[in-house]
Design an enzyme around this catalytic site. Sequence first.
Site, PDB file in Angstrom:
ATOM      1  N   THR A 129       7.905 -22.714 -22.413  1.00  0.00           N
ATOM      2  CA  THR A 129       7.803 -21.409 -22.894  1.00  0.00           C
ATOM      3  C   THR A 129       6.533 -21.295 -23.718  1.00  0.00           C
ATOM      4  OG1 THR A 129      10.137 -21.193 -22.763  1.00  0.00           O
ATOM      5  CG2 THR A 129       9.061 -19.447 -24.203  1.00  0.00           C
ATOM      6  N   GLU A 130       6.390 -22.029 -24.680  1.00  0.00           N
ATOM      7  CA  GLU A 130       5.157 -22.240 -25.460  1.00  0.00           C
ATOM      8  C   GLU A 130       4.052 -22.480 -25.065  1.00  0.00           C
ATOM      9  OE1 GLU A 130       5.298 -21.445 -28.592  1.00  0.00           O
ATOM     10  OE2 GLU A 130       7.395 -21.664 -29.456  1.00  0.00           O
ATOM     11  N   SER A 131       3.554 -23.281 -24.132  1.00  0.00           N
ATOM     12  CA  SER A 131       2.462 -23.734 -23.663  1.00  0.00           C
ATOM     13  C   SER A 131       2.168 -23.764 -22.152  1.00  0.00           C
ATOM     14  CB  SER A 131       2.010 -24.859 -24.487  1.00  0.00           C
ATOM     15  OG  SER A 131       2.575 -26.129 -23.766  1.00  0.00           O
TER      16      SER A 131
END
Length: 187
Positions: free
Chosen positions: A59-61
């Site tokens: 989700t983040e990266s």
Amino acid sequence: MRRKRTAAVLLLLLMGVFLLINTPFIWKWMYPVKYQPEIKLAAERFNVDPMLVLAVIRTESAFEPRRVSKKGAVGLMQLMPETANWIIKQAKFQGLAMEYLDDPKVNIDIGTWYLSYLLKQFNGDKVLALAAYNAGPGSVNKWLEQEIWDGSRERVEDIPYGETRHYVQKVLYYQEKYQKIYQNDFK
């Protein structure tokens, strides 16, 4: 005759696609894992579900270790430098310096420790911990105290920050996918 042949070919093609879609190979291609040894080690070390760590990274990266957000969050787990500095001091990470924040192992260790910290702070409630990972524990505590959000997964739509609301939903979705696909690969 030609229509029947075309229909038969299309039917066979659709059956092939349907059969392929349910193979582990296709699912692993759709939901890849990078840095498995580092994730597994950090998850064990800090007692966090590795599928949750995977979902946060996805989700983040999207597994891009050098990603930097518009707000300045760095690396696989998109850590803000101030938060990372605080974590390094709190966790007494020896020899870690901020210039290594884009190193996958360092970022995974720091981010997983922080997830563990948030899970402890919110009594193991991953929904609250994820909201805090995105919006900060102060915001989450405020929402709970002011009864803006009850902290439940069922009432995620009550989270006042759209980014945090979508973040929590995405991480939980990816965690479930990774659990189904990789449950035996992290034992």
